[in-house]
Design a protein around this motif. Structure first.
Motif, short mmCIF file in Angstrom:
data_model
loop_
_atom_site.label_atom_id
_atom_site.label_comp_id
_atom_site.label_asym_id
_atom_site.label_seq_id
_atom_site.Cartn_x
_atom_site.Cartn_y
_atom_site.Cartn_z
N ASP A 30 0.81 -1.30 -0.06
CA ASP A 30 0.12 0.10 0.04
C ASP A 30 0.89 1.21 -0.03
O ASP A 30 2.04 1.24 0.49
CB ASP A 30 -0.94 0.07 1.17
N GLY A 31 0.41 2.43 -0.44
CA GLY A 31 1.06 3.73 -0.48
C GLY A 31 0.23 4.61 -0.02
O GLY A 31 0.32 5.99 -0.55
N GLY A 32 -0.14 4.75 1.29
CA GLY A 32 -0.84 5.77 1.72
C GLY A 32 0.20 7.00 2.10
O GLY A 32 1.48 6.87 1.94
N THR A 33 -0.15 7.88 3.12
CA THR A 33 0.62 9.11 3.16
C THR A 33 1.81 8.71 4.00
O THR A 33 2.89 9.49 3.96
CB THR A 33 -0.09 10.15 4.02
N GLY A 34 2.01 7.79 4.51
CA GLY A 34 3.43 7.53 5.48
C GLY A 34 4.28 7.47 4.52
O GLY A 34 5.81 7.52 4.86
N VAL A 35 4.07 7.06 3.16
CA VAL A 35 5.46 7.02 2.22
C VAL A 35 5.90 8.23 1.95
O VAL A 35 7.27 8.40 1.80
CB VAL A 35 4.87 6.49 0.70
N GLY A 36 5.30 9.24 2.12
CA GLY A 36 5.91 10.70 2.02
C GLY A 36 7.03 11.05 2.92
O GLY A 36 7.66 12.08 2.72
N ASP A 37 7.27 10.20 4.06
CA ASP A 37 8.36 10.30 5.04
C ASP A 37 9.59 9.96 4.61
O ASP A 37 10.73 10.10 5.35
CB ASP A 37 7.96 9.90 6.41
N LEU A 38 9.73 8.99 3.65
CA LEU A 38 10.87 8.44 3.18
C LEU A 38 11.70 9.31 2.23
O LEU A 38 11.11 10.13 1.59
CB LEU A 38 10.41 7.06 2.12
N SER A 39 13.04 9.26 2.03
CA SER A 39 14.00 10.01 1.74
C SER A 39 13.68 9.54 0.17
O SER A 39 13.23 8.60 -0.26
CB SER A 39 15.17 9.74 2.12
N VAL A 51 -0.89 -3.43 -3.58
CA VAL A 51 -1.88 -2.72 -3.44
C VAL A 51 -3.20 -3.41 -2.89
O VAL A 51 -3.54 -4.43 -3.73
CB VAL A 51 -2.37 -1.62 -4.75
N THR A 52 -3.66 -3.14 -1.73
CA THR A 52 -4.72 -4.10 -1.23
C THR A 52 -6.01 -3.79 -1.98
O THR A 52 -7.00 -4.54 -2.40
CB THR A 52 -4.96 -3.97 0.20
N HIS A 53 -6.21 -2.31 -2.14
CA HIS A 53 -7.58 -1.61 -2.78
C HIS A 53 -7.35 -0.28 -2.81
O HIS A 53 -6.19 0.34 -2.85
CB HIS A 53 -8.85 -2.18 -1.63
N SER A 54 -8.30 0.26 -3.78
CA SER A 54 -8.14 1.46 -4.45
C SER A 54 -8.48 2.80 -3.51
O SER A 54 -8.24 3.91 -4.22
CB SER A 54 -9.11 1.70 -5.68
N ALA A 83 -6.96 -7.76 -11.08
CA ALA A 83 -7.35 -7.07 -12.14
C ALA A 83 -8.73 -5.97 -11.99
O ALA A 83 -8.57 -4.92 -12.29
CB ALA A 83 -8.13 -8.29 -13.05
N ALA A 84 -9.55 -5.90 -10.75
CA ALA A 84 -10.57 -5.27 -10.60
C ALA A 84 -9.91 -3.98 -9.94
O ALA A 84 -10.28 -2.72 -10.29
CB ALA A 84 -11.34 -5.93 -9.60
N VAL A 85 -8.81 -4.12 -9.25
CA VAL A 85 -8.10 -2.93 -8.30
C VAL A 85 -7.37 -2.11 -9.57
O VAL A 85 -7.42 -0.90 -9.78
CB VAL A 85 -7.37 -3.23 -7.17
N GLY A 144 -6.05 -8.87 1.37
CA GLY A 144 -4.98 -8.62 2.33
C GLY A 144 -3.77 -9.30 1.89
O GLY A 144 -3.86 -9.67 0.52
N TYR A 145 -2.65 -9.33 2.44
CA TYR A 145 -1.42 -9.89 1.78
C TYR A 145 -0.70 -10.84 3.05
O TYR A 145 -0.60 -10.33 4.36
CB TYR A 145 -0.56 -8.83 1.41
N HIS A 146 -0.29 -11.96 2.59
CA HIS A 146 0.39 -12.85 3.52
C HIS A 146 1.98 -12.49 3.09
O HIS A 146 2.21 -13.16 1.92
CB HIS A 146 -0.02 -14.20 3.18
N ILE A 147 2.67 -12.06 3.99
CA ILE A 147 4.21 -12.08 3.66
C ILE A 147 5.03 -13.04 4.26
O ILE A 147 4.95 -13.14 5.52
CB ILE A 147 4.56 -10.62 4.14
N ASP A 148 5.73 -13.80 3.34
CA ASP A 148 6.53 -14.95 4.06
C ASP A 148 7.79 -14.74 3.71
O ASP A 148 8.38 -14.59 2.58
CB ASP A 148 6.01 -16.52 3.31
N SER A 149 8.63 -14.69 4.78
CA SER A 149 10.36 -14.61 4.67
C SER A 149 10.80 -16.02 4.17
O SER A 149 12.13 -15.80 3.77
CB SER A 149 10.89 -14.07 6.09
#
Length: 254
Positions: A30-39, A51-54, A83-85, A144-149
């Motif tokens: 996802d790419g909410g407003t928290g992304v803006g704090d990255l350099s 992206v989870t949803h639009s 595809a829908a998103v 949602g997303y399942h992240i597996d290391s």
């Protein structure tokens, strides 16, 4: 693998940032407003965006980020969604009316961004890591997303309401360690939660009763200003599961 929370609020104002997670230094969930704090340098290292949803609070910074880093990159950023998103993003965001279509510039053969369709249960393998879309039920198409290391797993529900398919999937994850689940509204606003297909503390407690595996549980997407009330109600109603408050810049190593 490391996941850092860039934003986990249901709104903005002051220190509140909306949903975004950085996995290692090259994957964005996802790419909410928290992304803006990255350099700018950190933004330029991101190769994959899932992206989870639009809804705007989950995509707000994606168009701005791509515009900011495109000239520093030698390969396109891959935008993963169902595809829908992707259809919604193409028609209503990257449409030249709201924002340029970065999948066609500077050239269609060598774009700044490319789309990759994924579907529920379809595992995307990136090195030793995998990211799998999982069921979600919201007012718009969502996952949602399942992240597996490869060693342990983190599950992020995205925005969702009550449903059994999510828990059927989660209960099959042998190496589950972390569960990040939304609870957007307080009990006083449960009618809004139901109408907008979000969880509230009472519904969260019922949903967690379907969890059959041990996990550290974190609550996200709380509405700004109501976070203390919501977490107090979560602790009262779902205390046996000991859900914790997810905070900005929290780091998960697994």
């Amino acid at each position: 693998m490391q996941v850092r929370i860039l934003g986990c609020s249901g709104g903005i104002g002051g220190d509140f940032r909306t949903t975004a997670m950085l996995a290692d230094d090259d994957i964005l969930i996802d790419g909410g407003t928290g992304v803006g704090d990255l350099s700018l340098e950190a933004l330029a290292r991101i190769d994959h965006i899932f992206v989870t949803h639009s809804h705007l609070d989950h995509i707000a910074c994606i168009p701005l980020m791509i515009d900011s880093v495109a000239r520093y990159r030698t390969k396109p950023i891959t935008l993963y969604a169902t595809a829908a998103v992707l259809r919604i993003l193409q028609e209503h965001v990257f449409n030249w009316l709201v924002w340029p279509d970065f999948s066609r510039i500077p050239k269609e053969q060598t774009p700044f961004m490319r789309y990759q369709t994924v579907s529920v249960g379809q595992r995307v393998v990136l090195g030793e890591r995998s990211i799998t879309p999982i069921p979600a039920q919201h007012t718009v198409p969502a996952v949602g997303y399942h992240i597996d290391s490869g060693t342990a797993s983190l599950v992020f529900t995205g925005d969702t309401t009550s449903q059994d398919a999510l828990w059927e999937y989660i209960n099959r994850i042998d190496n589950l360690r972390y569960l990040i689940i939304e609870t957007a509204f307080s009990e006083q606003q449960q009618d809004i939660a139901v109408a907008s297909k979000h969880l509230h503390p009472g519904l969260l407690a019922k949903e967690l009763g379907k969890l059959k595996r041990p996990a550290e549980i974190y609550v996200t997407h709380l509405k700004p200003g109501d976070d203390d009330v919501i977490m107090s109600q979560v602790n009262q109603l779902a205390g046996q599961f000991v859900p914790r408050f997810l905070y900005n810049q929290q780091v998960f190593d697994f």
